[in-house]
Design a protein around this motif. Structure first.
Motif, mmCIF file in Angstrom:
data_model
loop_
_atom_site.group_PDB
_atom_site.id
_atom_site.type_symbol
_atom_site.label_atom_id
_atom_site.label_comp_id
_atom_site.label_asym_id
_atom_site.label_seq_id
_atom_site.Cartn_x
_atom_site.Cartn_y
_atom_site.Cartn_z
ATOM 1 N N CYS B 354 -57.142 6.160 65.240
ATOM 2 C CA CYS B 354 -58.420 6.760 64.907
ATOM 3 C C CYS B 354 -58.269 8.254 64.816
ATOM 4 N N HIS B 358 -63.801 10.301 64.603
ATOM 5 C CA HIS B 358 -64.299 8.967 64.285
ATOM 6 C C HIS B 358 -64.453 8.143 65.542
ATOM 7 N N LEU B 359 -63.453 8.238 66.408
ATOM 8 C CA LEU B 359 -63.483 7.447 67.638
ATOM 9 C C LEU B 359 -64.667 7.860 68.498
ATOM 10 N N HIS B 362 -67.836 6.703 67.128
ATOM 11 C CA HIS B 362 -68.049 5.284 67.355
ATOM 12 C C HIS B 362 -68.461 5.016 68.793
ATOM 13 N N ARG B 369 -76.824 1.724 69.865
ATOM 14 C CA ARG B 369 -77.185 0.564 69.061
ATOM 15 C C ARG B 369 -77.516 -0.625 69.946
#
Lengths: 244, 373
Positions: B354, B358-359, B362, B369
């Motif tokens: 990654c 990005h990691l 995420h 979420r």
């Protein structure tokens, strides 16, 4: 490609599927001819995904028959069906979130061992999905929904399918992104892949497909060409939000 | 090995060659360093290596294939009892080590498949509960199979198990060189176990990048999609259980021979949880994580115990908390801290793929979420 007008590529006959005691699919039948794009529309819980999963072999059926290329495949396990050319893009995309984009795509060729042809197919998928090519080393779970859907489609293509089962490719995506996805699907269809598309977005699906089937609580209630169904007042009332 | 090298802080990325030699040097020198603090520390190192093997095996099941197994210690028990049955006065059978080791591995693999079949369709919590039950069943069998026919000798366990004997070389005997230099048996066991761990690492590393390893990774991330791309998930699950169990069985056989004594007590649920903790602590799905996790969590409680008992005595005049209670307490504390500070473990799996932003993106988004659902 060999197309046989008399015998369909896929024939489903009196298919019944149950979860525990509850019948989700109550004896449906339909056909797909080679090269066709056909959609299955209906409300939530109508049994569309269940039907698709059963054709791919990832879900056991209660009774009925599934014929593919004229052969009964009821007892064929999912991995053998894939080898025979049936690929599923599952609902919710089914991305391998912790693998990279490239690994995801390569996993699509898991059952193949013709490495030169696999590389060529990868290149073809890259040209079809230029956005994805930029993201090959990225972990797939970090992609946007639309990009994940493209990876899922690309992955399915790497198995060189004859029949592509697409489960709600528009799910949870912005209209602009949905349009892009459908452009990709269209180019797949143009290459001669037979497509069975499940959608809740009936308008889009019917415009896109040559023929459609309408499912309601486990049964097929209507069938016709895409344009006929689009014009049908019952369909318009039920799925396109118009007053009857 | 590369994952381990990369995991060496600071040096790992700057100078991999130096990091590699550092690991080799530390691995070879470790028992000599431990010896300075007393014989028992070399013994603890030997056990740490056995735990490493267990963690590597369990990581294969839980980390690679995504099958939560809370009864993993059962395979350790199968291996240990296989050795005890076939190399002790209990049945008066004394088969050679190289015959028993593969038998122990094979029996454990069989036990793995036996566990695998009934749980093929289970996932998550349900799988955890059944595997937990399986672990307890094996332990209770060992505890009660002394009547009507005495097979396991019940709670007393089996004693006087033959030591490891490599083609006539008895590892339980000290080697005397000259007048005043001896190599203690604990060192011999250390290097033998080290060789076993290195072999395991090489094997598992190959496995991870093989077709099988990729199939497991796919299955772990999305089982339905894995089926849809043509993976025979039934066979892959059974293979994961069997291979994972094999490592447990081999470690168990080594344990039985090393300790010279096995009893059902050694194979309690707490041991299963301890091994799982090592895997999670180190970083699930990561070879280096399993190794480091096992090393730290096998040593840390002993270290703290060494400190805690005298500390309690000076502070309170007597020992308030039993070391065993303290061990679980510390393991739990370590896990809580880990979950708060590094939820993916000490060495997160595959971070190298990654881009950092990005990691973190995420990792930051996932809990939100989940909360929104």
């Amino acid at each position: 490609m060999h197309t046989d007008q008399t015998s369909p590529l896929l024939r489903v006959h009196d298919l019944k599927i149950a979860y525990g005691g509850i019948q989700a699919v109550k004896g449906i039948g339909f056909e797909l001819h080679a090269g066709e794009t056909v959609c299955l529309i209906g409300a939530n819980g109508a049994g569309k995904t269940t039907t698709l999963n059963a054709i791919a072999g990832v879900l056991p059926i209660a009774s009925g028959d599934i014929h593919y290329k004229g052969e009964r495949i009821n007892a064929l396990p999912a991995h053998r069906r894939l080898r025979a050319g049936i690929a599923l893009v599952p609902e919710g995309r089914g991305i391998f979130t912790r693998l990279t984009v490239e690994e995801n795509l390569r996993m699509g060729a898991y059952s193949r061992n013709d490495s030169a042809a696999i590389e060529a197919d990868l290149e073809r998928v890259y040209t079809m999905l230029p956005r994805i090519k930029e993201r090959l080393p990225q972990v797939a779970g970090t992609l946007s929904g639309g990009e994940q859907q493209m990876v899922a489609i690309g992955r399915a293509l790497l198995s060189r399918p004859r029949l592509l089962l697409l489960d709600e490719p528009s799910m949870g995506l912005a209209p602009l992104v949905v349009e892009k996805i459908f452009e990709v699907v269209q180019s797949v269809a143009r290459e001669g892949v037979t497509i069975l598309l499940v959608e809740q977005n009936a308008n889009l699906a019917l415009e896109f497909a040559q023929r459609g089937y309408v499912m309601e609580s486990g049964k097929i209630t209507l069938t016709g060409s895409g344009s006929d169904l689009l014009a049908n007042p019952k369909v318009r009332a039920a799925y396109l939000g118009e007053e009857a | 090995m590369n994952e381990l090298v990369a995991a060496v802080p600071w040096l790992g990325k700057r100078n991999p060659t130096a990091a590699r030699w550092l690991i080799i040097l530390v691995a070879i020198a470790a028992p000599f360093i431990a010896w300075q603090f007393g014989r028992s520390w070399v013994r603890i190192l030997d056990f740490a290596l056995l735990y490493m093997m267990l963690a590597l095996g369990l990581n294969l099941v839980v980390g690679f294939a995504g099958l939560l197994d809370l009864g993993y210690i059962a395979f350790y028990a199968v291996g240990a009892y296989t050795f005890a049955f076939l190399a002790s006065p209990h049945f008066d059978v004394h088969l050679p080590f190289w015959v028993i080791l593969p038998l122990g591995a094979a029996f454990a693999a069989l036990a793995g498949v036996m566990l695998g079949f009934p749980v093929l369709r289970l996932r998550g919590d349900y799988l955890a509960i059944v595997t937990l039950g399986f672990g307890e069943i094996v332990r209770i069998f060992m505890l009660n199979l002394n009547y009507p026919v005495n097979i396991t000798n019940g709670p007393q366990g089996i004693n006087m198990i033959d030591p490891i004997n490599l083609f006539g070389w008895d590892l339980s005997r000290n080697i005397r060189i000259g007048e005043d230099f001896t190599i203690h048996s604990l060192f011999l066991y250390y290097y033998f176990f080290l060789a076993a761990v290195v072999a395991s690492i090489i094997f598992i590393q190959r496995l991870q990048i093989s077709r099988i390893g990729r199939a497991w990774a796919a299955m772990r991330d999305d089982e339905l999609a894995a089926k849809a791309i043509g993976i025979n998930t039934r066979d892959m699950k059974l293979l994961a259980f069997a291979l994972g169990a094999t490592f447990g069985g081999v470690a168990g056989a080594l344990f039985g021979a090393f300790q010279g004594f096995v009893s059902p007590e050694s194979f309690s649920l707490m041991e299963s949880i301890a091994v799982l903790t090592m895997v999670v602590f180190g970083g699930m799905g990561n070879l280096a994580g399993a190794v480091v996790g096992a090393f730290v969590l096998a040593l840390l409680p002993e270290l703290l115990r060494d400190v805690a008992v005298p500390l309690q005595q000076t502070l309170f005049g007597h020992v308030l908390l039993d070391p065993e209670v303290l061990r679980m307490l510390l393991l739990s504390l370590a896990m809580i801290l880990m979950m708060l500070l590094r939820p993916a473990g000490m060495i997160p799996a595959r971070a190298r793929y990654c881009h950092d932003h990005h990691l973190s993106h995420h990792l930051n988004n996932t809990p939100k979420r989940e909360a929104a659902k």
